[in-house]
Design a protein around this motif. Structure first.
Motif, mmCIF file in Angstrom:
data_model
loop_
_atom_site.group_PDB
_atom_site.id
_atom_site.type_symbol
_atom_site.label_atom_id
_atom_site.label_comp_id
_atom_site.label_asym_id
_atom_site.label_seq_id
_atom_site.Cartn_x
_atom_site.Cartn_y
_atom_site.Cartn_z
ATOM 1 N N THR A 63 -36.855 -4.328 -34.940
ATOM 2 C CA THR A 63 -38.103 -4.403 -34.185
ATOM 3 C C THR A 63 -38.094 -3.272 -33.168
ATOM 4 O OG1 THR A 63 -37.250 -5.824 -32.425
ATOM 5 C CG2 THR A 63 -38.096 -6.933 -34.402
ATOM 6 N N GLY A 64 -39.179 -3.104 -32.441
ATOM 7 C CA GLY A 64 -39.218 -2.061 -31.423
ATOM 8 C C GLY A 64 -38.248 -2.307 -30.283
ATOM 9 N N LEU A 67 -33.122 -6.182 -32.721
ATOM 10 C CA LEU A 67 -32.980 -6.753 -34.060
ATOM 11 C C LEU A 67 -33.449 -8.201 -34.045
ATOM 12 C CD1 LEU A 67 -29.401 -5.495 -34.953
ATOM 13 C CD2 LEU A 67 -31.553 -4.608 -35.835
ATOM 14 N N LEU A 68 -34.026 -8.623 -35.158
ATOM 15 C CA LEU A 68 -34.461 -9.993 -35.332
ATOM 16 C C LEU A 68 -33.761 -10.539 -36.568
ATOM 17 C CD1 LEU A 68 -36.432 -12.298 -34.487
ATOM 18 C CD2 LEU A 68 -38.028 -11.322 -36.138
ATOM 19 N N ILE A 69 -33.009 -11.625 -36.401
ATOM 20 C CA ILE A 69 -32.308 -12.254 -37.524
ATOM 21 C C ILE A 69 -32.902 -13.636 -37.712
ATOM 22 C CG2 ILE A 69 -30.108 -13.127 -38.380
ATOM 23 C CD1 ILE A 69 -28.712 -10.961 -36.769
ATOM 24 N N LYS A 70 -33.262 -13.953 -38.959
ATOM 25 C CA LYS A 70 -33.773 -15.280 -39.292
ATOM 26 C C LYS A 70 -32.953 -15.834 -40.445
ATOM 27 C CE LYS A 70 -38.509 -15.040 -37.702
ATOM 28 N NZ LYS A 70 -39.871 -15.429 -38.026
ATOM 29 N N ALA A 71 -32.675 -17.139 -40.369
ATOM 30 C CA ALA A 71 -31.909 -17.813 -41.414
ATOM 31 C C ALA A 71 -32.597 -19.127 -41.755
ATOM 32 C CB ALA A 71 -30.483 -18.076 -40.953
ATOM 33 N N PRO A 145 -31.855 -8.054 -28.322
ATOM 34 C CA PRO A 145 -32.472 -6.875 -27.710
ATOM 35 C C PRO A 145 -31.462 -5.745 -27.526
ATOM 36 C CG PRO A 145 -32.105 -8.565 -26.063
ATOM 37 C CD PRO A 145 -31.692 -9.146 -27.386
ATOM 38 N N ARG A 146 -31.998 -4.548 -27.469
ATOM 39 C CA ARG A 146 -31.153 -3.366 -27.259
ATOM 40 C C ARG A 146 -31.183 -2.982 -25.782
ATOM 41 N NH1 ARG A 146 -29.942 -0.636 -32.090
ATOM 42 N NH2 ARG A 146 -31.164 -1.320 -33.851
ATOM 43 N N HIS A 147 -30.104 -2.333 -25.327
ATOM 44 C CA HIS A 147 -30.075 -1.776 -23.966
ATOM 45 C C HIS A 147 -31.116 -0.671 -23.917
ATOM 46 C CE1 HIS A 147 -26.605 -3.683 -22.152
ATOM 47 N NE2 HIS A 147 -25.933 -3.520 -23.275
#
Length: 169
Positions: A63-64, A67-71, A145-147
């Motif tokens: 994502t902007g 990362l998005l993780i779905k399970a 989220p990223r730094h």
């Protein structure tokens, strides 16, 4: 006792490699669940051996913001899921309890139960302190989220085409 068989409809689009949708991961999942003795006689095997391996499906999306993780974890309670981060390795593990009891008669038993573990190597710029996890309606969602201050750094390359400098020893 009823003999119930599940058959997949064979259409030209599914049989040919050129037409239709080809999903190689589906093939891998089916191969990992392959049991040559499954259809022979379920009563020859013990109660515990009839339980197939359970492999939940995961999606990892950029994502902007990170990362998005779905399970997909249908039937799993939040107390039965564990999310752990060690250095840059995210491990998601859990279990889905079996619902059938000994002595009950089933005509078809296809749902899988058991434990699972899945590990992902994360990029270095993930902000570990702000990871958010939620289990809702059978879907585990993790936002990583990223730094904002971590960016790729360009490293200048010096040219060695000049003949005036002596070679390195």
């Amino acid at each position: 006792m009823a003999n119930i068989a599940r058959r997949e409809e064979r259409t030209p689009a599914r049989m040919s490699s050129g037409g239709g949708y080809f999903d190689p991961l589906r093939m891998v999942r089916e191969l990992m669940r392959f049991d040559p003795f499954r259809e022979v006689d379920p009563f020859l095997r013990s109660f515990e051996e009839n339980v197939a391996a359970w492999l939940p499906s995961f999606d990892v999306k950029e994502t902007g913001d990170g990362l998005l993780i779905k399970a997909d974890l249908p039937g799993v309670k939040d107390k039965d899921v564990n999310v752990a981060l060690t250095a840059n390795r995210l491990t998601i593990s859990g279990k889905r309890e079996e619902e059938r009891k000994e002595g009950e008669q089933y005509h078809t038993y296809e749902r899988s139960y058991g434990t699972f573990t899945r590990t992902f190597t994360l990029p270095e710029d993930v902000d570990a302190d702000k990871i958010h996890a939620e289990l809702k309606d059978g879907v585990l969602t993790l936002m990583l989220p990223r730094h904002p201050d971590v960016k790729a750094r360009q490293i200048p390359i010096k040219s060695s085409s000049s003949t005036s400098s002596p070679p390195h020893k």
